[in-house]
Design a protein around this motif. Sequence first.
Motif, mmCIF file in Angstrom:
data_model
loop_
_atom_site.group_PDB
_atom_site.id
_atom_site.type_symbol
_atom_site.label_atom_id
_atom_site.label_comp_id
_atom_site.label_asym_id
_atom_site.label_seq_id
_atom_site.Cartn_x
_atom_site.Cartn_y
_atom_site.Cartn_z
ATOM 1 N N GLN A 146 38.869 30.323 49.906
ATOM 2 C CA GLN A 146 37.488 29.870 49.813
ATOM 3 C C GLN A 146 37.299 29.254 48.434
ATOM 4 O OE1 GLN A 146 34.609 33.022 49.787
ATOM 5 N NE2 GLN A 146 33.326 32.002 51.273
ATOM 6 N N ASN A 147 36.486 28.215 48.344
ATOM 7 C CA ASN A 147 36.277 27.553 47.051
ATOM 8 C C ASN A 147 35.231 28.296 46.231
ATOM 9 O OD1 ASN A 147 36.981 25.042 49.067
ATOM 10 N ND2 ASN A 147 37.896 24.861 47.041
ATOM 11 N N ILE A 148 35.675 29.312 45.521
ATOM 12 C CA ILE A 148 34.777 30.071 44.645
ATOM 13 C C ILE A 148 35.214 29.827 43.201
ATOM 14 C CG2 ILE A 148 34.294 31.852 46.351
ATOM 15 C CD1 ILE A 148 36.339 33.646 45.003
ATOM 16 N N PRO A 149 34.308 29.975 42.248
ATOM 17 C CA PRO A 149 34.672 29.708 40.851
ATOM 18 C C PRO A 149 35.522 30.843 40.278
ATOM 19 C CG PRO A 149 32.349 30.317 41.019
ATOM 20 C CD PRO A 149 32.875 30.299 42.413
ATOM 21 N N CYS A 150 36.842 30.658 40.276
ATOM 22 C CA CYS A 150 37.732 31.739 39.858
ATOM 23 C C CYS A 150 39.115 31.176 39.610
ATOM 24 C CB CYS A 150 37.794 32.787 40.980
ATOM 25 S SG CYS A 150 38.753 34.242 40.539
ATOM 26 N N ASN A 151 39.719 31.460 38.427
ATOM 27 C CA ASN A 151 41.052 30.908 38.184
ATOM 28 C C ASN A 151 42.001 31.745 37.322
ATOM 29 O OD1 ASN A 151 40.188 30.640 35.535
ATOM 30 N ND2 ASN A 151 39.999 28.424 35.587
ATOM 31 N N ASP A 163 39.734 22.001 38.871
ATOM 32 C CA ASP A 163 38.342 22.422 39.036
ATOM 33 C C ASP A 163 38.379 23.923 39.299
ATOM 34 O OD1 ASP A 163 35.894 23.221 40.344
ATOM 35 O OD2 ASP A 163 35.505 21.124 40.837
ATOM 36 N N ILE A 164 37.525 24.661 38.612
ATOM 37 C CA ILE A 164 37.544 26.119 38.727
ATOM 38 C C ILE A 164 37.294 26.594 40.154
ATOM 39 C CG2 ILE A 164 35.098 26.395 38.210
ATOM 40 C CD1 ILE A 164 35.666 28.856 36.705
ATOM 41 N N ASN A 165 36.737 25.736 41.011
ATOM 42 C CA ASN A 165 36.446 26.124 42.391
ATOM 43 C C ASN A 165 37.602 25.852 43.346
ATOM 44 O OD1 ASN A 165 33.426 26.907 42.317
ATOM 45 N ND2 ASN A 165 33.497 24.974 41.219
ATOM 46 N N CYS A 187 44.310 39.491 40.013
ATOM 47 C CA CYS A 187 43.360 38.842 40.926
ATOM 48 C C CYS A 187 42.106 39.675 41.137
ATOM 49 C CB CYS A 187 44.033 38.577 42.272
ATOM 50 S SG CYS A 187 42.908 37.979 43.552
ATOM 51 N N PRO A 188 40.927 39.141 40.773
ATOM 52 C CA PRO A 188 39.688 39.910 40.933
ATOM 53 C C PRO A 188 39.350 40.169 42.396
ATOM 54 C CG PRO A 188 39.339 38.002 39.490
ATOM 55 C CD PRO A 188 40.672 37.825 40.113
ATOM 56 N N GLY A 189 39.821 39.315 43.283
ATOM 57 C CA GLY A 189 39.529 39.478 44.706
ATOM 58 C C GLY A 189 40.523 40.363 45.429
ATOM 59 N N LEU A 190 41.525 40.884 44.701
ATOM 60 C CA LEU A 190 42.594 41.701 45.317
ATOM 61 C C LEU A 190 43.162 40.970 46.529
ATOM 62 C CD1 LEU A 190 41.173 45.348 45.105
ATOM 63 C CD2 LEU A 190 42.253 43.965 43.354
ATOM 64 N N ALA A 191 43.407 39.673 46.355
ATOM 65 C CA ALA A 191 43.766 38.809 47.481
ATOM 66 C C ALA A 191 45.204 38.335 47.419
ATOM 67 C CB ALA A 191 42.814 37.607 47.518
ATOM 68 N N LYS A 218 36.647 43.601 38.976
ATOM 69 C CA LYS A 218 37.116 42.560 38.067
ATOM 70 C C LYS A 218 36.295 41.291 38.318
ATOM 71 C CE LYS A 218 41.338 43.302 39.538
ATOM 72 N NZ LYS A 218 42.820 43.286 39.691
ATOM 73 N N PHE A 232 35.056 37.285 38.356
ATOM 74 C CA PHE A 232 35.612 35.989 38.716
ATOM 75 C C PHE A 232 35.343 35.028 37.565
ATOM 76 C CE2 PHE A 232 36.611 36.847 43.200
ATOM 77 C CZ PHE A 232 36.039 38.104 43.318
ATOM 78 N N GLY A 233 35.309 33.727 37.859
ATOM 79 C CA GLY A 233 35.062 32.770 36.785
ATOM 80 C C GLY A 233 36.344 32.372 36.089
ATOM 81 N N GLN A 266 34.609 35.669 50.711
ATOM 82 C CA GLN A 266 35.545 36.162 51.731
ATOM 83 C C GLN A 266 36.415 37.284 51.181
ATOM 84 O OE1 GLN A 266 37.984 32.916 53.170
ATOM 85 N NE2 GLN A 266 36.277 32.072 54.330
ATOM 86 N N VAL A 267 36.811 37.167 49.913
ATOM 87 C CA VAL A 267 37.719 38.180 49.370
ATOM 88 C C VAL A 267 37.027 39.532 49.234
ATOM 89 C CG1 VAL A 267 39.358 36.630 48.248
ATOM 90 C CG2 VAL A 267 37.280 37.306 47.028
ATOM 91 N N LYS A 284 38.305 43.009 51.170
ATOM 92 C CA LYS A 284 38.575 44.284 50.492
ATOM 93 C C LYS A 284 38.035 45.474 51.277
ATOM 94 C CE LYS A 284 37.412 44.583 46.097
ATOM 95 N NZ LYS A 284 36.568 44.289 44.918
ATOM 96 N N ARG A 309 39.776 45.842 55.107
ATOM 97 C CA ARG A 309 41.094 46.472 55.193
ATOM 98 C C ARG A 309 40.994 47.995 55.038
ATOM 99 N NH1 ARG A 309 42.714 44.080 49.369
ATOM 100 N NH2 ARG A 309 42.701 42.153 50.568
ATOM 101 N N PRO A 317 31.064 24.729 46.717
ATOM 102 C CA PRO A 317 30.231 24.678 47.927
ATOM 103 C C PRO A 317 29.327 25.900 48.073
ATOM 104 C CG PRO A 317 32.543 25.078 48.469
ATOM 105 C CD PRO A 317 32.501 24.742 47.026
ATOM 106 N N LEU A 318 29.771 27.070 47.549
ATOM 107 C CA LEU A 318 28.959 28.275 47.701
ATOM 108 C C LEU A 318 27.730 28.264 46.810
ATOM 109 C CD1 LEU A 318 31.859 30.781 48.030
ATOM 110 C CD2 LEU A 318 30.188 30.271 49.758
#
Lengths: 151, 101, 364
Positions: free
Chosen positions: A20-25, A41-43, A63-67, C47, C49-50, C189-190, C194, C197, C343-344
Amino acid sequence: MLPGLARLAAGPVAIMECRQNIPCNPCADACPRGAIRPFDDINDCPELDMDRCNGCGACLACCPGLAIFVVDYTYSPDRVLVKIPYEFSPDPQAGYRVEALDRSGRTVGMAEVINVQVYKNKTRVLGLAVPEAIALEVRHIRQLRKGSSHE
Amino acid sequence: MRITNHPILAFPEREKVLFIFDGETLEGFSGEPIVAALHAAGVRVLRHSLRHKRPRGLFCAIGNCSSCLMTVDGLPNVRVCTEPLQAGMKVETQKGRGEVL
Amino acid sequence: MKTDIAIIGAGPAGLVAALHAARAGARVLLLERFPYLGGQLIKQTHKFFGSRSEYAGERGVDIAGRLIGEVNAADRVTVWEDSAALGYYPDGVLTVRHQGEFRTILPGKLIVATGAAEKSLVFPNNDLPGIYGAGAVQTLMNVYGVLPGKRLLMVGAGNIGVIVAYQLLQAGVEVAAIIEAGPAVGCYQVHAAKVERCGVPIYTSHTVKHAQGGSSLEGVVICRLDSDWRPVAGTEKEFAVDGMCLAVGLSPLTELLWQAGCKMCYVPELGGNIPLRDDDLLTSHPDIYVAGDVAGIEEASTAMVEGKIAGLAAALASGDPAADLRPELTAAKAQLRALRAGPLSAKIRKGLAKVTKSALAEVV
């Protein structure tokens, strides 16, 4: 993108479930081998160079999303070593047999905990030996109750 | 119930104090909000509404909503979600609007 | 008491504003109504994001610790805890209840960073003990180490609902389900992955029909909504739970802005009534800036960057800053635009367009 069969057979590699295009890198900064392309781009979603990746798990732990997950098909003839992020108490111990859960929390088999790494940021990375058939499904574990005959 | 084992957070040891809730002696930590000590002891009903006497408890926990008003050391309408617990405090389920005089 | 800049609220926006304003040479008074700093940031165990400049990968609670340490060590920042701002008057006086005493302050500029509060939801028995705002559950667990119940139902699948559901699991509380009235979850989604699962089901297009219990919550009945948002008979599901968490949105805490006469506008995309502002975050009042959720409900990362913008802009406007901060201010605005470019953030951008006016062009 899932690694192809040839890459899986070659050794440990990361699998990124971030679509998903979320701001995270931060994953790109975390990789010590530069295997994650720096973000324009951060997204953007992360792009992994699977040949550069050696499955070290640095991105998994950050990874903050544990993904992010790591699979090693070279672990043994019939078992795959799967690394997952884990942030629950108590920590399982190496040698424990645990239930292996898929993305919906369904039990898909049993896993043996091979190792537990506790990172400085307090994310644990569990190394789980699982049957090859469920290697790409395992995303979480359920520890068996104390005193259970399974332990 | 208090959390004893947490994967990320550590809860430091604090000074234990005794206080009285509706005549019963309970234990809490000095300086924590009264409502935390009450919840840890299993007490969730803090007062009753004026007209219909409906049980009321904690809602926002940061002093905005006035659901958690109780009588503390004789003073009514104290927001127990932000009021710090002290040894020997007398905490009572508030009856109606409480008595200020 | 005089000061260059008074900042109301020591959450992420206020803390960052204080640091940047002080580094720019301004004397700063940072006011916080609670006895501890950090706002909602200290309750965030996940944690962030950003990007690196927003402390991506660090836990909110650790970012808060870092910012609070920096503020306490900063020259030119005076921190007043247990100090609630009461009003701001046409003569430029800010009144404060400072640790029980009534005080008057004369700030050159004001930055309002008062954050937001939980919305509630209407359904029968919504006042039963055991029904909490999501933030209250976070506060109980992550600040005070107390469990809110044994088995909870989460209402709302935005980021807050799903994050707090995960935190409940980490604290050892069972989460029976997450319900969401909309046809799709609003969270990343992430975040959903979490909790899924861990076996927590997410029911979209479902709402609360009623809660039930004697002296406190004992159960909740939910039902499905059709495409017109009407309850569908016969789709009821009952959960035996002793707690319920409402994560149904936040409302900016704007009382001070109304009282000071700032022009406000109702923007549902951003949580309710919010102030008109320019891209320096200056409101219609020439001395009042805003930053964080009070300016529109968004994220901690955007709150921190807005704090930087408001802190730098207020310091520049106070005259005689330590160095030319214009490039840094421009860079911060670009950072904020980048965070909101995905987009979000479409809804956020739509809402902001209703309240942001361009500052008068500066004569070069």
